[in-house]
Motif scaffolding. Structure first.
Motif, PDB file in Angstrom:
ATOM      1  N   THR A 169      62.339  -2.237  -2.534  1.00  0.00           N
ATOM      2  CA  THR A 169      63.581  -1.734  -1.950  1.00  0.00           C
ATOM      3  C   THR A 169      64.787  -2.408  -2.585  1.00  0.00           C
ATOM      4  O   THR A 169      65.778  -1.745  -2.940  1.00  0.00           O
ATOM      5  N   GLU A 170      64.740  -3.727  -2.727  1.00  0.00           N
ATOM      6  CA  GLU A 170      65.839  -4.455  -3.365  1.00  0.00           C
ATOM      7  C   GLU A 170      66.074  -3.927  -4.785  1.00  0.00           C
ATOM      8  O   GLU A 170      67.220  -3.734  -5.214  1.00  0.00           O
ATOM      9  N   LYS A 171      65.013  -3.663  -5.502  1.00  0.00           N
ATOM     10  CA  LYS A 171      65.107  -3.209  -6.891  1.00  0.00           C
ATOM     11  C   LYS A 171      65.688  -1.801  -6.974  1.00  0.00           C
ATOM     12  O   LYS A 171      66.595  -1.534  -7.777  1.00  0.00           O
ATOM     13  N   LEU A 211      54.914  -6.164   3.720  1.00  0.00           N
ATOM     14  CA  LEU A 211      56.351  -6.428   3.751  1.00  0.00           C
ATOM     15  C   LEU A 211      56.877  -6.924   2.411  1.00  0.00           C
ATOM     16  O   LEU A 211      57.936  -6.471   1.952  1.00  0.00           O
ATOM     17  N   SER A 212      56.182  -7.825   1.761  1.00  0.00           N
ATOM     18  CA  SER A 212      56.692  -8.410   0.520  1.00  0.00           C
ATOM     19  C   SER A 212      56.836  -7.357  -0.575  1.00  0.00           C
ATOM     20  O   SER A 212      57.851  -7.327  -1.293  1.00  0.00           O
ATOM     21  N   THR A 213      55.839  -6.468  -0.704  1.00  0.00           N
ATOM     22  CA  THR A 213      55.905  -5.422  -1.727  1.00  0.00           C
ATOM     23  C   THR A 213      57.024  -4.434  -1.441  1.00  0.00           C
ATOM     24  O   THR A 213      57.816  -4.093  -2.319  1.00  0.00           O
ATOM     25  N   VAL A 214      57.110  -3.966  -0.193  1.00  0.00           N
ATOM     26  CA  VAL A 214      58.136  -2.988   0.169  1.00  0.00           C
ATOM     27  C   VAL A 214      59.526  -3.584   0.023  1.00  0.00           C
ATOM     28  O   VAL A 214      60.450  -2.938  -0.494  1.00  0.00           O
ATOM     29  N   LEU A 246      64.353  -5.479   6.610  1.00  0.00           N
ATOM     30  CA  LEU A 246      62.975  -5.026   6.726  1.00  0.00           C
ATOM     31  C   LEU A 246      62.119  -6.038   7.476  1.00  0.00           C
ATOM     32  O   LEU A 246      61.212  -5.655   8.242  1.00  0.00           O
ATOM     33  N   THR A 247      62.412  -7.310   7.284  1.00  0.00           N
ATOM     34  CA  THR A 247      61.667  -8.361   7.988  1.00  0.00           C
ATOM     35  C   THR A 247      61.894  -8.264   9.486  1.00  0.00           C
ATOM     36  O   THR A 247      60.951  -8.363  10.289  1.00  0.00           O
ATOM     37  N   GLU A 248      63.148  -8.043   9.896  1.00  0.00           N
ATOM     38  CA  GLU A 248      63.451  -7.911  11.316  1.00  0.00           C
ATOM     39  C   GLU A 248      62.829  -6.640  11.900  1.00  0.00           C
ATOM     40  O   GLU A 248      62.322  -6.643  13.030  1.00  0.00           O
ATOM     41  N   ALA A 249      62.841  -5.576  11.113  1.00  0.00           N
ATOM     42  CA  ALA A 249      62.231  -4.325  11.585  1.00  0.00           C
ATOM     43  C   ALA A 249      60.732  -4.502  11.785  1.00  0.00           C
ATOM     44  O   ALA A 249      60.169  -4.045  12.782  1.00  0.00           O
ATOM     45  N   GLU A 287      55.044   1.832   9.964  1.00  0.00           N
ATOM     46  CA  GLU A 287      55.295   1.982   8.529  1.00  0.00           C
ATOM     47  C   GLU A 287      56.786   2.208   8.299  1.00  0.00           C
ATOM     48  O   GLU A 287      57.457   2.864   9.093  1.00  0.00           O
ATOM     49  N   PHE A 288      57.295   1.697   7.197  1.00  0.00           N
ATOM     50  CA  PHE A 288      58.663   2.001   6.794  1.00  0.00           C
ATOM     51  C   PHE A 288      58.687   3.417   6.224  1.00  0.00           C
ATOM     52  O   PHE A 288      57.886   3.768   5.366  1.00  0.00           O
TER      53      PHE A 288
END
Length: 360
Positions: A56-58, A49-52, A235-238, A246-247
């Motif tokens: 994503t934010e970037k 989660l942290s990497t994705v 993404l955290t809620e998902a 997987e996202f």
């Protein structure tokens, strides 16, 4: 039987080239993950989660960003949508690897567009759908017509001679060998274009009305897109709702009021981009609805298997090889059909001259 033979020959002569090109382009796309060859394309998936979330934010902060197709086990780069045709590939840490402003700059994009739309949008999709229906007709009628001459069967990868009789014999015998794979290819491909046809194919798995309703995209109303959406919170809620998924695809709304869409893939799903989805309010990021693909009606789940089978996204290398055989067989059968029909047709019999008739 003569009428069936005439229909088989004429439809083949008219649409055989389209089927041949679809077979060729589809075969090339089966291996796109191998020939794209960009730095990072073979990187292992980093799905934590942290990497994705950080990536994503970037990426979504880039001007014109409209969505992301996330990296997966088979392809280690994210694909960023930046406009109608513009886009970029980015590493899983968010570094841009390649950019383009038109699909013509990336062969995998224009080959995909040809295979799915013939470079003609919705109109081309209709042509492909009709070609798929005709292809189904070819396979069925070809088996029927072959049965009469089954005692002369000879297996050859290439015609014995480039004469019309040899090409026709090769077409007939190769076609019956490849028939099961060809039927799978054309049926699953047509299912993705013509929804009524697809509903008929999956009808044995459940009520048609129930399947049709489940396949309709849900509609929600929310606020206008926020200036700085909180993608990390989304993404955290998902991930909380679907811990093992997987996202796969993040898409911004096309117009005000539409939600942000997030597609995910659970381990039991065949579809490479999954059908598990979450709709999020574009203004607040709150969940409007969530859909678990594994809880869809049986008919809808059967429909979702069409693309993975068609594109060999399941079954590993053995199935990919079989689909390669199907694509190459379709290319060979279609091209030889057109050639033998238009350029190797038998010459009309010459009528006896008046002088020969008098002599007789």
């Amino acid at each position: 039987m003569k009428l069936l033979d005439t229909l088989h020959r004429w439809t083949g002569g008219l649409i055989g080239l389209v089927l041949a090109l679809l077979g060729l382009s589809g075969t090339i796309l089966l291996y796109e993950h191998l020939w794209i060859g960009l730095p990072g394309s073979g990187d292992p998936l980093r799905g934590d989660l942290s990497t994705v979330a950080a990536t994503t934010e970037k990426l979504m902060a880039m001007p014109g960003a409209q969505g992301i197709i996330f990296a997966d086990e088979g392809f280690g780069l994210h694909r960023l949508r930046l406009g109608k045709e513009a886009g970029a590939y980015a590493s899983q840490s968010g570094e841009i690897v390649s950019r383009w402003v038109s699909q013509w700059e990336r062969p995998e994009l224009w080959i995909f567009d040809f295979h799915h739309h013939l470079f003609a949008g919705d109109s081309g999709e209709w042509v492909i759908g009709i070609a798929g229906l005709v292809g189904t007709f070819f396979v069925v009628t070809g088996i029927i017509l072959w049965w009469r001459t089954r005692k002369t069967f000879r297996f050859r990868l290439w015609p014995k001679r480039m004469s019309r009789p040899a090409i026709v014999m090769h077409h007939r015998d190769l076609g019956v060998i490849a028939a099961p794979l060809l039927l799978i290819s054309v049926v699953t491909g047509t299912m993705m274009i013509f929804r009524p046809f697809a509903l008929g194919v999956v009808a044995p798995f459940g009520p048609v009305a129930e399947t049709a309703k489940a396949l309709e995209p849900p509609k929600f109303k929310g606020g206008a897109l926020a200036d700085k959406p909180d993608y990390k919170a989304m993404l955290t809620e998902a991930r909380r709702r679907f811990p093992d998924a997987e996202f796969r695809i993040l898409s911004l709304p096309r117009k005000d009021g539409d939600p942000i869409s997030l597609r995910m893939k659970q381990p039991a799903e065949w579809l490479p981009n999954g059908r598990t989805s979450i709709a999020l309010d574009a203004a607040t990021g709150k969940v409007l609805a969530a859909r678990d693909a594994l809880k869809l009606p049986s008919g809808a789940q059967a429909f979702n298997m069409a693309f993975p089978i068609h594109a060999s996204k399941v079954g590993g290398w053995p199935w990919r090889i079989l689909m390669t055989v199907s694509g190459l067989a379709m290319m060979m059968l279609g091209s030889f059909t057109v050639w033998s029909f238009w350029f190797k047709r038998p010459k009309p019999a010459k009528h006896p001259t008046k002088k020969a008739a008098l002599a007789t």
